[in-house]
Enzyme design. Structure first.
Site, PDB file in Angstrom:
ATOM      1  CG  ASP A   1     -21.180  12.698  72.589  1.00 34.02           C
ATOM      2  OD1 ASP A   1     -21.070  13.573  73.454  1.00 34.02           O
ATOM      3  OD2 ASP A   1     -22.129  11.887  72.555  1.00 34.02           O
TER       4      ASP A   1
ATOM      5  CB  CYS B   1     -35.922  30.547  70.352  1.00 37.84           C
ATOM      6  SG  CYS B   1     -34.764  29.192  70.517  1.00 37.84           S
TER       7      CYS B   1
ATOM      8  CB  CYS C   1     -40.460  29.878  69.311  1.00 38.47           C
ATOM      9  SG  CYS C   1     -40.842  28.106  69.213  1.00 38.47           S
TER      10      CYS C   1
ATOM     11  CB  CYS D   1     -38.534  22.885  72.772  1.00 36.80           C
ATOM     12  SG  CYS D   1     -37.807  24.463  73.252  1.00 36.80           S
TER      13      CYS D   1
ATOM     14  CB  CYS E   1     -33.932  14.835  80.114  1.00 30.95           C
ATOM     15  SG  CYS E   1     -33.791  14.563  78.346  1.00 30.95           S
TER      16      CYS E   1
ATOM     17  CB  CYS F   1     -36.835  11.786  74.477  1.00 32.69           C
ATOM     18  SG  CYS F   1     -38.160  12.997  74.328  1.00 32.69           S
TER      19      CYS F   1
ATOM     20  CB  CYS G   1     -37.306  19.382  73.100  1.00 29.53           C
ATOM     21  SG  CYS G   1     -35.796  18.450  73.342  1.00 29.53           S
TER      22      CYS G   1
HETATM   23  S1  SF4 Z   1     -38.910  24.907  69.573  1.00 29.53           S
HETATM   24 FE1  SF4 Z   1     -37.525  25.580  71.205  1.00 29.53          FE
HETATM   25  S2  SF4 Z   1     -35.498  25.516  70.266  1.00 29.53           S
HETATM   26 FE2  SF4 Z   1     -36.967  25.496  68.578  1.00 29.53          FE
HETATM   27  S3  SF4 Z   1     -37.229  27.673  68.009  1.00 29.53           S
HETATM   28 FE3  SF4 Z   1     -38.848  27.162  69.482  1.00 29.53          FE
HETATM   29  S4  SF4 Z   1     -37.987  27.737  71.469  1.00 29.53           S
HETATM   30 FE4  SF4 Z   1     -36.265  27.608  70.040  1.00 29.53          FE
HETATM   31  S1  SF4 Z   2     -38.588  16.704  75.158  1.00 30.98           S
HETATM   32 FE1  SF4 Z   2     -36.357  17.102  75.228  1.00 30.98          FE
HETATM   33  S2  SF4 Z   2     -35.951  17.749  77.300  1.00 30.98           S
HETATM   34 FE2  SF4 Z   2     -37.974  16.818  77.311  1.00 30.98          FE
HETATM   35  S3  SF4 Z   2     -37.659  14.659  77.867  1.00 30.98           S
HETATM   36 FE3  SF4 Z   2     -37.597  14.759  75.625  1.00 30.98          FE
HETATM   37  S4  SF4 Z   2     -35.404  15.052  75.111  1.00 30.98           S
HETATM   38 FE4  SF4 Z   2     -35.654  15.546  77.310  1.00 30.98          FE
END
Ligand code: SF4
Ligand code: SF4
Length: 343
Positions: free
Chosen positions: A136, A190, A193, A196, A216, A246, A249
């Protein structure tokens, strides 16, 4: 034989705590246009380093003369308490650190292991073997090479998802001149879905697979150097006081809810200071105590002032009352109590 050495490398990597492990060819990125468009739209915010060395970033062969293969490794960092996935903080006086930041710095942990792996590879492959290690830090599109190496596929939240393990893992790579046996790219998706996208408190996933980093919370609390814009304070607070990174998601993703298992790596277990600390304790912490508590932690990147800024943003968002640096309790006024962190 490349097949034998490739299998042996993977086996050795697993003994060092890496899992999954894969290999791909060192080839140019397939996402040149998408990457350029993402930057052109301004979605990278102040992360100017992402725009530097663009050609090297888009072609791993520029990182090492005669680069032929990339060994890609992952380490699970899922470190929730036993209560279950997500472990929401119900106490509004406490804050949440992103899971990857609760233990030791993964750069240190993984780089040291990759060095051991690479030394071992050299003993097997001979003196002509050359390699460059990345965790990274270097100009490498590591999620893309990980996808090509079979470790996972891109979710709509832009994370790399492994169908059998979820997305709570960190990546590392060795770019090498060795000709190794490549794995098949990972496949998956996905489907319909969109949890997120709907769960993101700031609307940062502007469309499937596209993140506006400027919105973000991970960017706002870690990468951003100046003040966090006031419009995001309430989101930081109401999402459980996300004071460093965070995971929302990822928390809502069904692959994590069903497949994540706690890490066996002791270095990634939460420290006392990152395990749902009281906001007021963090605010009262002086700079020297911050250095001691976060030595060897990813949180030191934010520095003492950055963490204070984040905590203040959470407090502002919670109360919807302006809380300024001036009105906040200063460590010098706290006495010894300011150096304790209750959990
Ligand atoms: S939560 Fe987001 S990343 Fe996970 S399966 Fe659903 S759409 Fe895809
Ligand atoms: S949920 Fe994911 S994209 Fe949204 S603020 Fe949190 S880390 Fe960033």
């Amino acid at each position: 034989m490349p097949e034998d050495l490739s299998a042996a490398i993977k086996q050795k990597a697993r003994t060092l705590g890496f899992d999954p492990v894969g290999i791909t060819r060192a080839e140019p990125s397939l996402f040149r246009e998408e990457y350029q468009e993402w930057i052109d739209r301004g979605y990278a915010g102040e992360m100017h380093y992402l725009m530097r060395h663009l050609e090297r970033r888009l072609d791993p062969r520029q990182l090492l003369p005669d680069a032929r293969s990339i060994i890609v490794v992952a380490m699970n960092y899922y470190n929730d308490r036993a209560e279950g996935p997500g472990t929401p903080v119900t106490d509004p006086d406490r804050g949440i650190f992103a899971r990857y930041a609760r233990g030791d710095d993964y750069h240190d942990v993984m780089t040291a292991r990759l060095r051991v792996l690479w030394q071992w590879v050299q003993t097997q492959a001979g003196a002509h073997a050359e390699g460059r290690i990345y965790v990274d830090t270097g100009p490498l599109l590591e999620r893309e090479v990980a996808q090509k190496a079979g470790l996972g596929w891109f979710g709509k939240n832009t994370m790399l998802i492994n169908t059998r393990r979820g997305s709570y893992f960190l990546l590392g790579e060795i770019v090498t001149n060795l000709m190794l046996e490549p794995d098949q790219p990972a496949r998956g998706g996905c489907g319909t879905c969109r949890r997120c996208i709907d769960a993101c408190p700031t609307g940062a996933i502007v469309e499937p697979y596209v993140l506006d980093a400027r919105r973000c919370i991970s960017y706002l609390t870690i990468e951003l150097k100046g003040e966090i814009p006031g419009e995001y304070h309430a989101a930081i607070a109401t999402s459980g006081n996300r004071i460093f990174g965070c995971d929302i998601c990822q928390e809502v993703c069904p692959f994590n809810l069903r497949r994540s298992v706690p890490t066996e790596e002791p270095a990634f277990r939460a420290r006392e200071v990152t395990d749902q600390p009281r906001l007021t304790d963090l605010l009262a912490m002086d700079e020297e105590t911050f250095r001691q508590k976060f030595r060897g932690s990813p949180v030191k990147r934010a520095r003492w002032r950055g963490l204070r800024r984040n905590v203040l943003a959470a407090l502002q968002g919670r109360t919807l009352q302006p809380v300024s640096e001036e009105s906040a309790p200063h460590p010098a006024e706290q006495g010894d109590a300011g150096q304790q962190t209750e959990v």
